[in-house]
Design a protein around this motif. Structure first.
Motif, short mmCIF file in Angstrom:
data_model
loop_
_atom_site.label_atom_id
_atom_site.label_comp_id
_atom_site.label_asym_id
_atom_site.label_seq_id
_atom_site.Cartn_x
_atom_site.Cartn_y
_atom_site.Cartn_z
N LEU A 61 0.97 -0.98 -0.14
CA LEU A 61 -0.03 0.15 0.19
C LEU A 61 0.83 1.07 -0.17
O LEU A 61 1.97 1.34 0.67
CB LEU A 61 -0.68 0.12 1.28
N ILE A 62 0.38 2.45 -0.70
CA ILE A 62 1.12 3.57 -0.53
C ILE A 62 1.11 4.17 0.86
O ILE A 62 2.20 4.64 1.29
CB ILE A 62 0.42 4.58 -1.72
N THR A 63 -0.15 4.01 1.39
CA THR A 63 -0.13 4.65 2.88
C THR A 63 -0.51 3.15 3.73
O THR A 63 -1.29 2.47 3.57
CB THR A 63 -1.44 5.40 2.86
N ASP A 64 0.49 3.07 4.24
CA ASP A 64 0.60 1.62 5.31
C ASP A 64 -0.73 1.49 5.87
O ASP A 64 -1.38 2.44 6.37
CB ASP A 64 1.95 1.60 6.28
N SER A 65 -1.35 0.31 6.05
CA SER A 65 -2.47 0.07 6.67
C SER A 65 -2.14 -1.08 7.55
O SER A 65 -1.21 -1.85 7.43
CB SER A 65 -3.66 -0.45 5.72
N ASN A 66 -3.27 -1.60 8.31
CA ASN A 66 -3.14 -2.89 9.15
C ASN A 66 -3.68 -4.23 8.43
O ASN A 66 -3.84 -5.31 8.98
CB ASN A 66 -3.74 -2.81 10.73
#
Length: 175
Positions: A61-66
């Motif tokens: 992901l471009i913006t890290d997620s859980n």
């Protein structure tokens, strides 16, 4: 001493350093191994199993997620390209997945704006891929990628053979 605080609005982000990576398909490494090696050695390594069946998909992901899904990122207007340093035994299709209409996750299924990463089995290669190169289905007249709605990258080997590999040192975007 100055009373000013300088804040840099735009910054480069190396997804190998900042984000959790996910794997699907017939690879020797699992998600935990990939991310442990990434954190310890600063590199992503994926190797196809013997007699692999099906594609191998590595994504971030471009913006890290859980999880392996998350809201899209609105890249800066100054973002002109993605820079990738990699080594690969075979052709890799780099898909750029856009966010869904709800703005809550990634578009799943179907086709996506994509480009080819040529094999580079002997040495690491750095490529700067302009966003304008990402077109639907990789077609010259395909729909362009919307960088203001970018969710994640998928590195896909659609036809892996035993021992096929992909190593990635950096995937850098301007946020």
């Amino acid at each position: 001493m100055s009373g000013f605080i300088f804040i840099k609005k735009d910054s480069d982000k190396n997804l190998v350093k900042t984000s959790t990576w996910y794997i699907a398909g017939p690879a020797l490494e699992n998600q935990e191994t990939i991310n442990r090696v990434r954190q310890e050695k600063g590199i992503i390594k994926v190797t196809a199993k013997d007699n692999p069946v099906g594609e191998i998909e590595l994504n971030v992901l471009i913006t890290d997620s859980n999880s392996n899904d998350g809201p899209p990122t609105n890249l800066s207007n100054d973002a002109k390209f993605v820079s990738i340093t990699y080594k690969s035994s075979h052709l890799i299709k780099l898909q750029a997945r856009e966010g869904n209409n709800e703005g809550t996750g990634c578009v799943h299924g179907g086709s996506h704006p994509r480009v080819d990463l040529s094999p580079s089995p002997k040495k690491f290669t750095t490529v700067k891929i302009p966003w304008s190169d990402f077109k639907q289905d990789g077609s010259p007249d395909g729909k362009l990628l919307d960088i203001h709605n970018l969710c994640k990258f998928n590195f896909v080997n659609y036809n892996p053979v035993s021992g096929a590999f992909l190593e990635i040192k950096s995937v850098t975007v301007r946020i």
